[in-house]
Design a protein around this motif. Structure first.
Motif, PDB file in Angstrom:
ATOM      1  N   THR A 103       0.849  -1.196   0.000  1.00  0.00           N
ATOM      2  CA  THR A 103       0.000   0.000   0.000  1.00  0.00           C
ATOM      3  C   THR A 103       0.882   1.243   0.000  1.00  0.00           C
ATOM      4  OG1 THR A 103      -1.476  -1.237   1.450  1.00  0.00           O
ATOM      5  CG2 THR A 103      -1.906   1.121   1.261  1.00  0.00           C
ATOM      6  N   TYR A 105       0.960   5.332   0.878  1.00  0.00           N
ATOM      7  CA  TYR A 105       0.280   6.376   1.651  1.00  0.00           C
ATOM      8  C   TYR A 105       0.753   7.718   1.112  1.00  0.00           C
ATOM      9  CZ  TYR A 105      -0.828   2.649   4.940  1.00  0.00           C
ATOM     10  OH  TYR A 105      -1.293   1.482   5.512  1.00  0.00           O
ATOM     11  N   ARG A 123      -3.630   4.921  -0.051  1.00  0.00           N
ATOM     12  CA  ARG A 123      -4.453   5.475   1.032  1.00  0.00           C
ATOM     13  C   ARG A 123      -4.038   6.918   1.253  1.00  0.00           C
ATOM     14  NH1 ARG A 123      -4.606   0.614   5.052  1.00  0.00           N
ATOM     15  NH2 ARG A 123      -5.909  -0.754   3.798  1.00  0.00           N
ATOM     16  N   LYS A 124      -5.047   7.762   1.541  1.00  0.00           N
ATOM     17  CA  LYS A 124      -4.767   9.183   1.782  1.00  0.00           C
ATOM     18  C   LYS A 124      -4.893   9.454   3.272  1.00  0.00           C
ATOM     19  CE  LYS A 124      -6.539  10.573  -2.695  1.00  0.00           C
ATOM     20  NZ  LYS A 124      -7.594  11.245  -3.404  1.00  0.00           N
TER      21      LYS A 124
END
Ligand code: NAD
Length: 179
Positions: A103, A105, A123-124
């Motif tokens: 993932t 970020y 992902r934020k």
């Protein structure tokens, strides 16, 4: 510490220029550390230093991050990465230089766009007091003689003082102003 006997280690990747590494970055990394076993921290624009936007070298930024995260139990890989001219090949350039990750970020729109286009999960993380925890704002405070120290982790302030970073920034500003 990650359990190597589990076989599969969940790794998150966090990329930034970290000019300088501040408490907003630190808050995001602490959150990421709760979600993954290991963290790949990529220092972007590694080739840049001694400019108004990028005053600190990749090595100095590595030192800031290692010092700031010394109490983190997750294994962290801190990897400098030079920019490439072509955004379209940047993700594969990055992948070739770092351990496998699951993932990404990021809140940087271009970074989010480039990873999403190749199907990598992004992902934020929430922004923490973006008005003050911002590299641009901190560099301005350094130039103006303001209180930048309480916006970075204590060990980061020590690294910046050790390399006389504020004087460097002032000299770069003066040099740019005379051109
Ligand atoms: P940055 O240090 O400004 O920010 C790093 C991350 O922290 C970002 O996701 C940002 O949104 C987040 N952040 C900043 N302040 C925060 C706060 N207060 N609270 C929570 N999060 C906060 O670095 P950046 O500019 O996003 O770094 C991206 C890097 O990727 C750059 O070095 C860029 O050159 C590189 N890049 C290169 C190419 C290429 O070479 N073609 C393409 C895309 C990106």
């Amino acid at each position: 510490m990650a359990n190597l006997t589990q076989g599969y280690i969940r790794r998150g990747l966090y990329i930034g220029r970290f000019q300088p590494y501040h408490l907003g970055h630190q808050a995001v990394l602490r959150k990421i550390s709760e979600e993954v076993a290991e963290i790949v921290i990529v220092i972007g624009s590694a080739q840049s230093s001694h400019t108004m936007e990028n005053p600190f070298t990749a090595g100095e930024r590595i030192a800031m991050i290692y010092e700031a995260l010394s109490d983190l139990r997750n294994r962290c890989y801190v990897i400098p990465l030079e920019d490439v001219q072509r955004n379209a090949v940047w993700v594969s350039h990055l992948i070739s230089m770092v351990p496998r990750f699951d993932t990404v970020y990021s809140n940087n729109l271009l970074v989010v766009q480039l990873f999403s286009e190749v199907g990598i999960v992004v992902r934020k993380p929430p922004m923490f007091r973006r008005d003050v925890y911002s590299g641009t704002a901190i560099r301005k405070l350094m130039l103006d003689g303001g209180n930048w120290r309480n916006l970075v982790p204590v060990p980061v302030a020590s690294v910046i003082e050790e390399i006389d970073g504020v004087t460097r920034l002032a000299n770069i500003f003066e040099e740019d102003s005379t051109q």
